[in-house]
Design a protein around this motif. Structure first.
Motif, PDB file in Angstrom:
ATOM      1  N   ILE A 122       0.853  -1.191   0.000  1.00  0.00           N
ATOM      2  CA  ILE A 122       0.000   0.000   0.000  1.00  0.00           C
ATOM      3  C   ILE A 122       0.886   1.235   0.000  1.00  0.00           C
ATOM      4  CG2 ILE A 122      -1.699   1.333   1.310  1.00  0.00           C
ATOM      5  CD1 ILE A 122      -2.823  -1.282   2.362  1.00  0.00           C
ATOM      6  N   VAL A 123       0.633   2.149  -0.933  1.00  0.00           N
ATOM      7  CA  VAL A 123       1.393   3.398  -1.050  1.00  0.00           C
ATOM      8  C   VAL A 123       0.412   4.570  -1.088  1.00  0.00           C
ATOM      9  CG1 VAL A 123       3.410   2.363  -2.158  1.00  0.00           C
ATOM     10  CG2 VAL A 123       1.480   3.117  -3.561  1.00  0.00           C
ATOM     11  N   MET A 124       0.940   5.790  -1.019  1.00  0.00           N
ATOM     12  CA  MET A 124       0.103   6.966  -0.826  1.00  0.00           C
ATOM     13  C   MET A 124       0.047   7.875  -2.051  1.00  0.00           C
ATOM     14  SD  MET A 124      -0.697   6.445   2.334  1.00  0.00           S
ATOM     15  CE  MET A 124      -0.203   4.798   2.886  1.00  0.00           C
ATOM     16  N   GLU A 125      -1.065   8.576  -2.179  1.00  0.00           N
ATOM     17  CA  GLU A 125      -1.151   9.654  -3.164  1.00  0.00           C
ATOM     18  C   GLU A 125      -0.198  10.778  -2.757  1.00  0.00           C
ATOM     19  OE1 GLU A 125      -5.222  10.845  -3.372  1.00  0.00           O
ATOM     20  OE2 GLU A 125      -5.911   8.929  -4.184  1.00  0.00           O
ATOM     21  N   LYS A 126       0.384  11.439  -3.746  1.00  0.00           N
ATOM     22  CA  LYS A 126       1.340  12.550  -3.574  1.00  0.00           C
ATOM     23  C   LYS A 126       2.682  12.121  -3.000  1.00  0.00           C
ATOM     24  CE  LYS A 126      -2.166  16.170  -3.039  1.00  0.00           C
ATOM     25  NZ  LYS A 126      -2.625  17.314  -2.208  1.00  0.00           N
ATOM     26  N   ALA A 127       2.891  10.803  -2.854  1.00  0.00           N
ATOM     27  CA  ALA A 127       4.164  10.320  -2.326  1.00  0.00           C
ATOM     28  C   ALA A 127       5.264  10.475  -3.363  1.00  0.00           C
ATOM     29  CB  ALA A 127       4.037   8.847  -1.934  1.00  0.00           C
ATOM     30  N   GLY A 186       7.772  15.213   1.405  1.00  0.00           N
ATOM     31  CA  GLY A 186       8.600  16.333   0.979  1.00  0.00           C
ATOM     32  C   GLY A 186       8.193  16.872  -0.376  1.00  0.00           C
ATOM     33  N   GLU A 187       8.362  16.061  -1.404  1.00  0.00           N
ATOM     34  CA  GLU A 187       7.996  16.476  -2.759  1.00  0.00           C
ATOM     35  C   GLU A 187       6.498  16.724  -2.878  1.00  0.00           C
ATOM     36  OE1 GLU A 187       9.990  17.104  -5.347  1.00  0.00           O
ATOM     37  OE2 GLU A 187      11.785  16.634  -4.176  1.00  0.00           O
ATOM     38  N   GLY A 188       5.723  16.063  -2.039  1.00  0.00           N
ATOM     39  CA  GLY A 188       4.274  16.205  -2.085  1.00  0.00           C
ATOM     40  C   GLY A 188       3.745  17.504  -1.503  1.00  0.00           C
ATOM     41  N   GLY A 189       4.647  18.312  -0.883  1.00  0.00           N
ATOM     42  CA  GLY A 189       4.213  19.612  -0.392  1.00  0.00           C
ATOM     43  C   GLY A 189       4.347  19.817   1.108  1.00  0.00           C
ATOM     44  N   ILE A 190       5.303  19.135   1.763  1.00  0.00           N
ATOM     45  CA  ILE A 190       5.514  19.228   3.211  1.00  0.00           C
ATOM     46  C   ILE A 190       4.207  18.907   3.948  1.00  0.00           C
ATOM     47  CG2 ILE A 190       6.530  20.564   5.084  1.00  0.00           C
ATOM     48  CD1 ILE A 190       8.446  20.132   2.795  1.00  0.00           C
ATOM     49  N   ASN A 191       3.672  17.742   3.662  1.00  0.00           N
ATOM     50  CA  ASN A 191       2.470  17.257   4.330  1.00  0.00           C
ATOM     51  C   ASN A 191       2.881  16.387   5.518  1.00  0.00           C
ATOM     52  OD1 ASN A 191       0.769  18.388   2.250  1.00  0.00           O
ATOM     53  ND2 ASN A 191       1.431  16.701   0.943  1.00  0.00           N
ATOM     54  N   VAL A 192       2.535  16.829   6.722  1.00  0.00           N
ATOM     55  CA  VAL A 192       2.981  16.169   7.948  1.00  0.00           C
ATOM     56  C   VAL A 192       1.967  15.118   8.385  1.00  0.00           C
ATOM     57  CG1 VAL A 192       3.710  16.522  10.339  1.00  0.00           C
ATOM     58  CG2 VAL A 192       4.156  18.303   8.629  1.00  0.00           C
ATOM     59  N   ASP A 358       3.997  22.569  -7.056  1.00  0.00           N
ATOM     60  CA  ASP A 358       3.532  23.770  -7.763  1.00  0.00           C
ATOM     61  C   ASP A 358       3.242  24.973  -6.865  1.00  0.00           C
ATOM     62  OD1 ASP A 358       3.679  22.533 -10.256  1.00  0.00           O
ATOM     63  OD2 ASP A 358       1.630  21.761 -10.094  1.00  0.00           O
ATOM     64  N   THR A 359       2.661  24.745  -5.694  1.00  0.00           N
ATOM     65  CA  THR A 359       2.179  25.873  -4.889  1.00  0.00           C
ATOM     66  C   THR A 359       2.830  25.976  -3.507  1.00  0.00           C
ATOM     67  OG1 THR A 359       0.357  24.546  -4.004  1.00  0.00           O
ATOM     68  CG2 THR A 359      -0.087  25.813  -6.013  1.00  0.00           C
ATOM     69  N   VAL A 360       3.826  25.140  -3.236  1.00  0.00           N
ATOM     70  CA  VAL A 360       4.429  25.108  -1.900  1.00  0.00           C
ATOM     71  C   VAL A 360       5.904  25.493  -1.958  1.00  0.00           C
ATOM     72  CG1 VAL A 360       4.919  23.712   0.151  1.00  0.00           C
ATOM     73  CG2 VAL A 360       2.818  23.319  -1.163  1.00  0.00           C
ATOM     74  N   ILE A 361       6.252  26.562  -1.251  1.00  0.00           N
ATOM     75  CA  ILE A 361       7.663  26.923  -1.089  1.00  0.00           C
ATOM     76  C   ILE A 361       8.247  25.988  -0.046  1.00  0.00           C
ATOM     77  CG2 ILE A 361       9.283  28.711  -0.355  1.00  0.00           C
ATOM     78  CD1 ILE A 361       7.087  30.761  -1.205  1.00  0.00           C
ATOM     79  N   ARG A 362       9.275  25.242  -0.439  1.00  0.00           N
ATOM     80  CA  ARG A 362       9.898  24.286   0.483  1.00  0.00           C
ATOM     81  C   ARG A 362      11.236  24.855   0.970  1.00  0.00           C
ATOM     82  NH1 ARG A 362      11.495  18.205  -1.357  1.00  0.00           N
ATOM     83  NH2 ARG A 362      12.145  19.377  -3.183  1.00  0.00           N
ATOM     84  N   LEU A 363      11.375  24.918   2.295  1.00  0.00           N
ATOM     85  CA  LEU A 363      12.607  25.369   2.921  1.00  0.00           C
ATOM     86  C   LEU A 363      13.175  24.206   3.725  1.00  0.00           C
ATOM     87  CD1 LEU A 363      11.320  28.816   4.283  1.00  0.00           C
ATOM     88  CD2 LEU A 363      12.446  28.377   2.092  1.00  0.00           C
ATOM     89  N   VAL A 364      14.366  23.753   3.354  1.00  0.00           N
ATOM     90  CA  VAL A 364      15.040  22.668   4.076  1.00  0.00           C
ATOM     91  C   VAL A 364      16.487  23.100   4.327  1.00  0.00           C
ATOM     92  CG1 VAL A 364      13.622  20.673   3.486  1.00  0.00           C
ATOM     93  CG2 VAL A 364      15.252  21.512   1.805  1.00  0.00           C
TER      94      VAL A 364
END
Length: 393
Positions: A122-127, A186-192, A358-364
């Motif tokens: 089983i895997v996730m959407e936006k993964a 991460g790539e999916g938009g920093i979804n915790v 597309d819509t998420v600024i990612r800061l790491v």
């Protein structure tokens, strides 16, 4: 400019020639504050003296010998990672997708050993799990998969953070052997992922005899303020994939396992020519030691929260800011519109950022950020976001 490189990257028009701490310099001598860290790789920043010393000394004595023989540094690193994580065994490779590939192979072999003809994960959407054929199939992005069909069988996809969807699959698919999930996408938009979700998922996996497999390629090695992202919840996985921050820029990945999962692979089951060679392991050991000595886990928690709270204060009430979220030094600013152009705007201002989904600024940023870097990043990014949204209004 003519180049013989394959056209696989949409590269930005800048080349860096030197790095020190949280900063990079380009060919013209311009300095940039780094909030990308090689995409969550350079946790120690650039040119850290302890890392440079360890790599230099190892290169002078032995770079590579092959897994045909014992590798002392590899054994030392496996001991250290298992002690920090609570896992039992480690397999070393070269990258995150290879670590996830090892996890996928382990799960399939685990299923076959139980007599399951078509083991399903089983895997996730936006993964995002990588770009090999197995890992891009597990990845929840049609953009990444497009053109590489036929994809592999043996995967069942569900929405992120939806336990009922997993229970539904459990009722209708008796071939499931594992769940593969990121603690923070991460790539999916920093979804915790909420801690309570992971606790319930652990219970579901135990009830069905499934392996709980965590992709900690981006969240591992201090990125979220703990050694591994799962440690915020206290839920132990059966299998865990690591890479990115593990070698601070020297390529190394690892697949860790515990319990029955740690005994699935036997000689000949899996391998890697370069995986866990003395040079890469020296870099990883130096990374772990430095994080401990310089208390960078605490720093990641404190500085990460300072960045988020600073951004929330600076962007409060700004129309177009949907959310500011994250964990430790993994921060996402979601806007209500595509914002990829802000990467160039920030770069021109001397700050390196990334936009994902597309819509998420990612800061790491590097884990070594201090108060000066936090203030500079918050000021620069909030100003850029405000100006962009006001102009678009």
């Amino acid at each position: 400019m003519t180049t013989h490189l394959m056209n696989t990257y949409n590269r930005q028009p800048v080349a860096f020639v030197r790095g020190e701490g949280a900063y990079l310099w380009d060919e013209a001598g311009k300095r940039y504050l780094d909030a990308v860290a090689g995409v969550a790789v350079n946790g120690l920043g650039h040119g850290h003296p302890k890392l440079v010393k360890a790599v230099s000394e190892q290169a002078a004595s032995l770079i590579h010998s092959s897994n045909l023989y014992r590798v002392l540094r590899q054994e030392e690193l496996a001991d250290k990672l298992c002690a920090l994580s609570g896992m039992d065994k480690a397999f070393f490779c070269n990258s995150g997708c290879e670590a996830n590939e090892a996890a996928i192979k382990l799960a399939r072999l685990y299923g076959h050993n139980k007599g399951i003809e078509v083991p399903t994960i089983i895997v996730m959407e936006k993964a995002f799990h990588g770009r090999t054929m197995a890992t891009l199939t597990a990845t929840g992005s049609r953009k990444i998969q497009a053109g590489f069909e036929p994809l592999l069988s043996g995967f069942a996809r569900v929405p992120f953070n939806d336990l009922e969807a997993i229970r539904h699959v459990a009722e209708h698919n008796k071939s499931v052997v594992a769940v593969l999930i990121e603690v923070v996408q991460g790539e999916g938009g920093i979804n915790v992922l909420p801690s309570e979700y992971l606790a319930e998922l652990r219970q579901i996996c135990d009830a069905h005899g499934w392996l709980l497999m965590l992709d900690e390629v981006q969240t591992g090695i201090g990125r979220t303020g703990t050694w591994f992202g799962f440690q915020h919840s206290g839920v132990l996985p059966d299998v865990m994939a690591l890479a990115k921050g593990l070698g601070s820029g020297v390529p190394i990945g690892a697949c860790l396992a515990r319990g029955a999962a740690a005994e699935v692979f036997t000689p000949g089951s899996h391998g890697s020519t370069f995986g866990g060679n003395p040079l890469a392991c020296a870099a990883a050991l130096a990374t772990l030691q430095t994080i401990e000595e310089e208390k960078l886990l605490d720093n990641a928690r404190v500085r990460g929260e300072a960045i988020r709270s600073g951004l929330r204060a600076a962007l409060a009430g700004v129309h177009g800011v949907v959310d500011i979220r994250g964990e430790g030094m993994m921060i996402g600013i979601e806007l209500d519109r595509p914002c990829g152009e802000l990467v160039a705007v920030a770069r021109d201002a001397g700050v390196l950022i990334n936009v994902t989904s597309d819509t998420v600024i990612r800061l790491v940023p590097p884990l070594i950020y201090g108060e000066v870097e936090v203030d500079a990043l918050v000021t620069a990014v909030s100003g850029i976001v405000k100006n962009y949204l006001q102009q678009a209004a």
